[in-house]
Scaffold this motif. Structure first.
Motif, PDB file in Angstrom:
ATOM      1  N   SER A 110      81.356  34.445   7.461  1.00 42.88           N
ATOM      2  CA  SER A 110      79.918  34.215   7.324  1.00 42.88           C
ATOM      3  C   SER A 110      79.252  35.508   6.874  1.00 42.88           C
ATOM      4  O   SER A 110      79.318  36.528   7.569  1.00 42.88           O
ATOM      5  N   LEU A 111      78.616  35.458   5.712  1.00 39.26           N
ATOM      6  CA  LEU A 111      77.922  36.649   5.228  1.00 39.26           C
ATOM      7  C   LEU A 111      76.761  37.034   6.130  1.00 39.26           C
ATOM      8  O   LEU A 111      76.288  38.175   6.092  1.00 39.26           O
ATOM      9  N   ASP A 112      76.296  36.081   6.960  1.00 39.34           N
ATOM     10  CA  ASP A 112      75.243  36.411   7.917  1.00 39.34           C
ATOM     11  C   ASP A 112      75.719  37.462   8.917  1.00 39.34           C
ATOM     12  O   ASP A 112      74.906  38.215   9.470  1.00 39.34           O
ATOM     13  N   ASP A 113      77.053  37.517   9.153  1.00 36.78           N
ATOM     14  CA  ASP A 113      77.603  38.522  10.067  1.00 36.78           C
ATOM     15  C   ASP A 113      77.508  39.925   9.477  1.00 36.78           C
ATOM     16  O   ASP A 113      77.702  40.916  10.182  1.00 36.78           O
ATOM     17  N   PHE A 114      77.244  40.008   8.164  1.00 41.38           N
ATOM     18  CA  PHE A 114      77.203  41.301   7.482  1.00 41.38           C
ATOM     19  C   PHE A 114      75.872  41.472   6.748  1.00 41.38           C
ATOM     20  O   PHE A 114      75.797  42.110   5.704  1.00 41.38           O
TER      21      PHE A 114
ATOM     22  N   MET B 128      81.835  48.426   3.031  1.00 42.03           N
ATOM     23  CA  MET B 128      81.247  49.152   4.157  1.00 42.03           C
ATOM     24  C   MET B 128      81.639  50.630   4.139  1.00 42.03           C
ATOM     25  O   MET B 128      81.249  51.396   5.019  1.00 42.03           O
ATOM     26  N   GLN B 129      82.457  51.002   3.176  1.00 46.81           N
ATOM     27  CA  GLN B 129      82.943  52.361   2.992  1.00 46.81           C
ATOM     28  C   GLN B 129      83.618  52.878   4.272  1.00 46.81           C
ATOM     29  O   GLN B 129      84.523  52.265   4.781  1.00 46.81           O
ATOM     30  N   LYS B 130      83.172  53.992   4.821  1.00 44.10           N
ATOM     31  CA  LYS B 130      83.866  54.599   5.957  1.00 44.10           C
ATOM     32  C   LYS B 130      83.474  53.996   7.304  1.00 44.10           C
ATOM     33  O   LYS B 130      84.061  54.341   8.335  1.00 44.10           O
ATOM     34  N   GLU B 131      82.508  53.103   7.296  1.00 42.90           N
ATOM     35  CA  GLU B 131      82.081  52.516   8.562  1.00 42.90           C
ATOM     36  C   GLU B 131      83.149  51.568   9.096  1.00 42.90           C
ATOM     37  O   GLU B 131      83.683  50.720   8.367  1.00 42.90           O
ATOM     38  N   VAL B 132      83.474  51.695  10.359  1.00 41.56           N
ATOM     39  CA  VAL B 132      84.517  50.881  10.985  1.00 41.56           C
ATOM     40  C   VAL B 132      83.900  49.593  11.521  1.00 41.56           C
ATOM     41  O   VAL B 132      82.889  49.615  12.229  1.00 41.56           O
ATOM     42  N   LEU B 133      84.518  48.474  11.188  1.00 41.81           N
ATOM     43  CA  LEU B 133      84.033  47.177  11.639  1.00 41.81           C
ATOM     44  C   LEU B 133      84.277  46.999  13.131  1.00 41.81           C
ATOM     45  O   LEU B 133      85.358  47.293  13.637  1.00 41.81           O
ATOM     46  N   GLU B 134      83.288  46.512  13.823  1.00 43.78           N
ATOM     47  CA  GLU B 134      83.425  46.255  15.260  1.00 43.78           C
ATOM     48  C   GLU B 134      82.936  44.835  15.564  1.00 43.78           C
ATOM     49  O   GLU B 134      81.861  44.627  16.103  1.00 43.78           O
TER      50      GLU B 134
ATOM     51  N   GLU C 194      84.703  41.043  16.954  1.00 46.91           N
ATOM     52  CA  GLU C 194      85.912  40.419  17.484  1.00 46.91           C
ATOM     53  C   GLU C 194      86.435  39.291  16.605  1.00 46.91           C
ATOM     54  O   GLU C 194      87.615  38.953  16.671  1.00 46.91           O
ATOM     55  N   ASP C 195      85.585  38.714  15.777  1.00 43.62           N
ATOM     56  CA  ASP C 195      86.003  37.585  14.952  1.00 43.62           C
ATOM     57  C   ASP C 195      86.811  38.000  13.735  1.00 43.62           C
ATOM     58  O   ASP C 195      87.347  37.137  13.026  1.00 43.62           O
ATOM     59  N   TYR C 196      86.907  39.328  13.493  1.00 43.03           N
ATOM     60  CA  TYR C 196      87.567  39.798  12.279  1.00 43.03           C
ATOM     61  C   TYR C 196      88.602  40.871  12.606  1.00 43.03           C
ATOM     62  O   TYR C 196      88.532  41.539  13.632  1.00 43.03           O
ATOM     63  N   GLN C 197      89.550  41.013  11.689  1.00 49.73           N
ATOM     64  CA  GLN C 197      90.551  42.071  11.801  1.00 49.73           C
ATOM     65  C   GLN C 197      90.636  42.804  10.468  1.00 49.73           C
ATOM     66  O   GLN C 197      90.144  42.315   9.432  1.00 49.73           O
ATOM     67  N   LEU C 198      91.272  43.975  10.497  1.00 48.22           N
ATOM     68  CA  LEU C 198      91.400  44.802   9.304  1.00 48.22           C
ATOM     69  C   LEU C 198      92.864  44.907   8.891  1.00 48.22           C
ATOM     70  O   LEU C 198      93.732  45.169   9.717  1.00 48.22           O
ATOM     71  N   LEU C 199      93.120  44.703   7.597  1.00 46.45           N
ATOM     72  CA  LEU C 199      94.469  44.836   7.050  1.00 46.45           C
ATOM     73  C   LEU C 199      94.488  45.956   6.019  1.00 46.45           C
ATOM     74  O   LEU C 199      93.567  46.073   5.202  1.00 46.45           O
ATOM     75  N   SER C 200      95.542  46.755   6.038  1.00 44.42           N
ATOM     76  CA  SER C 200      95.730  47.719   4.959  1.00 44.42           C
ATOM     77  C   SER C 200      96.142  46.952   3.704  1.00 44.42           C
ATOM     78  O   SER C 200      96.564  45.794   3.768  1.00 44.42           O
ATOM     79  N   MET C 201      96.037  47.587   2.551  1.00 48.46           N
ATOM     80  CA  MET C 201      96.431  46.925   1.314  1.00 48.46           C
ATOM     81  C   MET C 201      97.922  46.600   1.302  1.00 48.46           C
ATOM     82  O   MET C 201      98.349  45.579   0.769  1.00 48.46           O
ATOM     83  N   ARG C 202      98.727  47.445   1.920  1.00 45.24           N
ATOM     84  CA  ARG C 202     100.170  47.166   1.967  1.00 45.24           C
ATOM     85  C   ARG C 202     100.459  45.987   2.898  1.00 45.24           C
ATOM     86  O   ARG C 202     101.375  45.190   2.632  1.00 45.24           O
ATOM     87  N   GLU C 203      99.714  45.855   3.972  1.00 46.34           N
ATOM     88  CA  GLU C 203      99.864  44.686   4.832  1.00 46.34           C
ATOM     89  C   GLU C 203      99.457  43.422   4.094  1.00 46.34           C
ATOM     90  O   GLU C 203     100.107  42.374   4.214  1.00 46.34           O
ATOM     91  N   ALA C 204      98.394  43.519   3.299  1.00 42.03           N
ATOM     92  CA  ALA C 204      97.946  42.371   2.511  1.00 42.03           C
ATOM     93  C   ALA C 204      98.994  41.981   1.474  1.00 42.03           C
ATOM     94  O   ALA C 204      99.240  40.790   1.229  1.00 42.03           O
ATOM     95  N   LEU C 205      99.624  42.966   0.861  1.00 42.28           N
ATOM     96  CA  LEU C 205     100.666  42.704  -0.129  1.00 42.28           C
ATOM     97  C   LEU C 205     101.811  41.892   0.466  1.00 42.28           C
ATOM     98  O   LEU C 205     102.427  41.060  -0.194  1.00 42.28           O
ATOM     99  N   ALA C 206     102.072  42.114   1.751  1.00 43.85           N
ATOM    100  CA  ALA C 206     103.198  41.444   2.409  1.00 43.85           C
ATOM    101  C   ALA C 206     102.903  39.983   2.755  1.00 43.85           C
ATOM    102  O   ALA C 206     103.834  39.205   2.958  1.00 43.85           O
ATOM    103  N   VAL C 207     101.617  39.594   2.814  1.00 49.21           N
ATOM    104  CA  VAL C 207     101.295  38.232   3.256  1.00 49.21           C
ATOM    105  C   VAL C 207     100.701  37.360   2.153  1.00 49.21           C
ATOM    106  O   VAL C 207     100.772  36.131   2.247  1.00 49.21           O
TER     107      VAL C 207
END
Length: 266
Positions: free
Chosen positions: A35-39, A61-67, A69-82
């Protein structure tokens, strides 16, 4: 005609924002659940692309860390694997656009602020007229065969991962892709190659490369390693391979094709 669905590509602290679920279930269609409303406090860029999935929206979001609970962060290499090959290409494009917009806020010619061009992916300086486009850095990657063996090397940057792979390197100004193959092989392991054959390419957003793959045959010389780049290299029998990259990467695909060709000789 119904409007295209919005598919948001969101990046936080150099990682990809996806819904919180099992990695095996992550697909580009998963982004419909965002939901873009979350951002809403972040500026959404214009549509950067369109595909069968929908209209691609970029939010960096550049260097800002997402906080959240409904979302998670994947590195590009993790994304490549899935992700599938096609899906990863779309993600790679979005990430490379994000990097471009981050690094071209100011003109490299006069130093004034640059403005986003609305009809194409470019940044323009209205003071001096300089215009910049996303950077793409071509790299060659080559799998080399010598009779019934394949050359594999462990690069300095692969020491922690522990795998052996094909040789690769950036194309230099003024040289062709094939010239880059000859030069990189000679510089890194000291041998000559022949019968250079184009295999395929893969977008490689680490951070903005395009990998151009080749197959080649050994032509002469002894292995003499550039220790600044290569820790170890040898000719391996196909039945005694070290740890190698997965097939989802072009390195893995090149190795797979070389092994097939060696097997056809037996």
């Amino acid at each position: 005609m119904s409007p295209l669905k919005k598919i948001p590509f969101i990046f936080s602290d150099n990682r990809w924002v996806v819904p919180n679920r099992e990695l095996e279930g992550i697909r580009l269609t998963s982004l419909f659940d965002i939901s873009l409303d979350d951002f809403s406090s972040y500026e959404h860029d214009q549509v950067i692309d369109q595909s069968a999935y929908g209209a691609h929206i970029l939010l960096d979001m550049q260097k800002e860390v997402l906080e959240q609970e409904d979302y998670q962060l994947l590195s590009m290499r993790e994304a490549l694997a899935v992700l599938s090959f096609e899906e990863f290409q779309h993600l790679a494009k979005a990430w490379q656009y994000a990097i471009f917009l981050r690094t071209h806020r100011y003109c490299g010619q006069c130093g004034d602020a640059m403005q986003k061009v609305q009809w194409e992916m470019a940044m323009h300086c209205y003071t001096c007229g300089h215009r910049s486009y996303p950077r793409v850095s071509p790299c060659i990657i080559v799998s080399i065969r010598k009779d019934d063996k394949i050359l594999l090397a462990q690069g300095v940057r692969h020491q922690r991962a522990g795998f052996f792979s094909t040789l690769a390197g950036f194309v230099e100004s003024g040289e062709s892709l094939e010239q880059a193959v000859h030069r990189e092989v000679k510089e890194e392991v000291g041998i000559e190659v022949k019968n250079i054959e184009y295999f395929g390419s893969q977008a490689w957003p680490f951070p903005h490369s395009i990998m151009v793959g080749y197959l080649a045959d050994y032509a002469g010389g002894d292995l003499v390693l550039d220790k600044k780049e290569i820790l170890s290299a040898d000719w391996f029998d196909i039945d005694a391979l070290p740890k190698i990259p997965p097939k989802l990467s072009i390195a893995g695909l090149l190795i797979e094709e070389t092994l097939k060709r060696i097997q056809q000789l037996e």
